[in-house]
Design a protein around this motif. Structure first.
Motif, short mmCIF file in Angstrom:
data_model
loop_
_atom_site.label_atom_id
_atom_site.label_comp_id
_atom_site.label_asym_id
_atom_site.label_seq_id
_atom_site.Cartn_x
_atom_site.Cartn_y
_atom_site.Cartn_z
N LEU A 37 75.51 -53.64 -36.03
CA LEU A 37 76.16 -53.40 -34.75
C LEU A 37 76.03 -54.64 -33.88
CD1 LEU A 37 74.93 -49.75 -34.05
CD2 LEU A 37 77.15 -50.46 -34.96
N GLY A 38 77.16 -55.27 -33.57
CA GLY A 38 77.14 -56.52 -32.84
C GLY A 38 76.95 -57.70 -33.78
N ARG A 39 76.81 -58.87 -33.19
CA ARG A 39 76.60 -60.10 -33.96
C ARG A 39 75.33 -60.78 -33.45
NH1 ARG A 39 81.71 -63.51 -33.07
NH2 ARG A 39 81.53 -62.56 -30.99
N ARG A 95 75.26 -58.26 -28.53
CA ARG A 95 74.75 -56.93 -28.77
C ARG A 95 75.90 -55.93 -28.70
NH1 ARG A 95 69.34 -56.88 -28.64
NH2 ARG A 95 69.28 -54.63 -28.35
N PHE A 96 75.63 -54.71 -29.12
CA PHE A 96 76.66 -53.67 -29.13
C PHE A 96 76.53 -52.86 -27.84
CE2 PHE A 96 78.63 -49.71 -30.88
CZ PHE A 96 79.84 -50.27 -31.26
N GLU A 97 77.05 -53.44 -26.75
CA GLU A 97 76.89 -52.82 -25.43
C GLU A 97 78.03 -51.88 -25.08
OE1 GLU A 97 76.39 -56.19 -22.91
OE2 GLU A 97 74.28 -56.47 -23.47
N PHE A 98 79.16 -51.99 -25.74
CA PHE A 98 80.23 -51.00 -25.60
C PHE A 98 81.02 -50.96 -26.91
CE2 PHE A 98 81.86 -55.01 -24.02
CZ PHE A 98 83.14 -55.10 -24.52
N GLY A 99 81.65 -49.82 -27.14
CA GLY A 99 82.31 -49.56 -28.41
C GLY A 99 81.75 -48.29 -29.02
N GLU A 100 82.25 -47.91 -30.20
CA GLU A 100 81.80 -46.68 -30.85
C GLU A 100 81.91 -46.84 -32.36
OE1 GLU A 100 82.61 -41.83 -30.83
OE2 GLU A 100 83.57 -43.15 -29.35
N CYS A 101 80.87 -46.39 -33.06
CA CYS A 101 80.83 -46.45 -34.52
C CYS A 101 80.39 -45.10 -35.05
CB CYS A 101 79.88 -47.55 -34.99
SG CYS A 101 79.63 -47.60 -36.77
N GLN A 102 81.22 -44.49 -35.89
CA GLN A 102 80.89 -43.24 -36.56
C GLN A 102 80.83 -43.52 -38.06
OE1 GLN A 102 83.65 -40.15 -35.39
NE2 GLN A 102 83.67 -40.85 -33.27
N GLN A 103 79.74 -43.10 -38.69
CA GLN A 103 79.50 -43.45 -40.09
C GLN A 103 79.02 -42.23 -40.87
OE1 GLN A 103 76.00 -45.85 -40.92
NE2 GLN A 103 77.09 -47.05 -42.46
N ASN A 104 79.67 -41.94 -42.01
CA ASN A 104 79.25 -40.89 -42.93
C ASN A 104 79.02 -41.50 -44.31
OD1 ASN A 104 79.58 -38.98 -40.93
ND2 ASN A 104 81.56 -38.29 -41.66
N GLU A 151 74.38 -38.29 -44.84
CA GLU A 151 73.94 -39.09 -43.71
C GLU A 151 75.10 -39.23 -42.73
OE1 GLU A 151 72.97 -43.77 -42.91
OE2 GLU A 151 71.90 -42.80 -44.56
N GLN A 152 74.85 -38.91 -41.49
CA GLN A 152 75.86 -39.05 -40.45
C GLN A 152 75.27 -39.80 -39.27
OE1 GLN A 152 77.27 -35.10 -39.50
NE2 GLN A 152 78.58 -35.00 -41.31
N GLY A 153 76.00 -40.79 -38.80
CA GLY A 153 75.54 -41.55 -37.63
C GLY A 153 76.68 -41.72 -36.64
N ARG A 154 76.34 -41.65 -35.37
CA ARG A 154 77.32 -41.91 -34.31
C ARG A 154 76.63 -42.77 -33.26
NH1 ARG A 154 81.23 -37.64 -31.03
NH2 ARG A 154 82.14 -39.19 -29.61
N TYR A 155 77.16 -43.98 -33.08
CA TYR A 155 76.53 -44.94 -32.18
C TYR A 155 77.56 -45.40 -31.15
CZ TYR A 155 73.62 -44.98 -36.34
OH TYR A 155 72.85 -44.60 -37.41
N THR A 156 77.23 -45.18 -29.89
CA THR A 156 78.08 -45.61 -28.79
C THR A 156 77.36 -46.70 -28.02
OG1 THR A 156 79.06 -43.41 -28.62
CG2 THR A 156 79.32 -44.87 -26.73
N GLY A 157 78.07 -47.80 -27.78
CA GLY A 157 77.46 -48.94 -27.14
C GLY A 157 76.80 -48.60 -25.81
N GLY A 158 75.57 -49.08 -25.63
CA GLY A 158 74.84 -48.86 -24.38
C GLY A 158 74.09 -47.56 -24.29
#
Length: 279
Positions: A148-150, A156-165, A178-185
């Motif tokens: 997440l981010g570079r 950093r991953f301060e905004f955006g959204e990543c959903q992963q299965n 495995e399920q993940g949901r990451y929203t920046g900040g």
């Protein structure tokens, strides 16, 4: 086939089928629509294992793109699938980018799913899903790596959204979900119960592995982990290796080490690293 683009992004589909012919695994089916392709199969360890690199010529995924990969291994086939470079998900103006993989491994077949890491740029909005369906005594050894981010660029991953299965099934029964949901900040990125401020996470799964390898893997990985966290466990016939730390490159190096230890035990073959991992 010709590329297909819509007003909202690329629509791409890759359908692969592997068959066993005598002592050789061949890529018997390869159909594609849009910007998903494969390089010519190669055989660095003889004809029994077919190595294939999945290509995405645009070089990155943007909001509105839809990428789908389906692969089926017929009985007795053995394939190693990888990518020639990291996947890059760029900032979106609003729409999600979606990437879906469905991998079917029939009785007596073996699949190694070893793509390079997915890098999610700040501001990206993505949904990724990988499902592996095993039948009978099929074997699977594979990983997925997320960043997440570079961090190397200070992003950093301060905004955006990543959903992963990431799902592994055998004969219609779930082995690992495995399920993940990451929203920046959001707090999950920094919390002790979440990602602990670390940008890179990874999971390796081995299905069909013999018992007794957990201690060996821990002894090999932990001294090299540094400030990262690694764990190894085995439940219901699935060995799970996890990474959480500052670098996707380190994650890939550690999982490659784990793969090198697991491959002889699970697939009765010595490690044969893909040439793309060192270019």
């Amino acid at each position: 086939m010709t590329s297909t683009a819509s007003a909202t992004g690329w629509q791409a589909h890759l359908n692969l089928g592997f068959q066993r012919q005598a002592q050789r695994t061949i890529l018997g089916q390869c159909a594609h629509r849009g910007p998903l392709q494969v390089q010519r199969p190669f055989y660095p360890e003889g004809k029994e294992v077919c190595h294939v690199a999945i290509l995405h010529p645009p070089g990155g995924v943007v909001g509105g793109d839809r990428l789908r990969i389906d692969a089926t291994l017929d009985p007795g086939a053995h394939a190693l699938l990888t990518t020639p470079a990291a996947g890059k998900f760029y900032r979106s103006a609003g729409p999600f980018a979606r990437q879906r993989q469905h991998l079917t491994v029939t009785t007596g077949a073996a699949l190694e799913w070893l793509p390079q890491e997915n890098i999610v740029y700040q501001g990206a909005r993505i949904q990724t899903s990988t499902r592996i369906d095993l039948q009978g005594d099929a074997r699977f050894l594979g990983w997925e790596i997320l960043c997440l981010g570079r961090p190397a660029a200070g992003e950093r991953f301060e905004f955006g959204e990543c959903q992963q299965n990431f799902e592994l099934w055998r004969d219609g029964e779930p082995l690992y979900l495995e399920q993940g949901r990451y929203t920046g900040g959001e707090p999950v990125l920094a919390a002790h119960w979440g990602l602990q401020g670390q940008p890179a996470s990874a999971t390796l799964l081995a299905a069909g592995s013999p018992p007794g390898l957990v201690a060996d893997l821990r002894a090999a990985l932990e001294p090299s982990a540094g400030e990262a966290r690694v764990s190894v466990s085995q439940l219901d016939g699935v060995l799970v290796c996890r990474y959480l730390g500052p670098s996707a490159t380190m994650a890939r190096q550690l999982l490659t080490m784990a793969w090198g230890l697991l491959r002889p035990a699970l697939l009765d073959r010595p490690p044969c690293p893909s040439r793309f991992w060192i270019t």
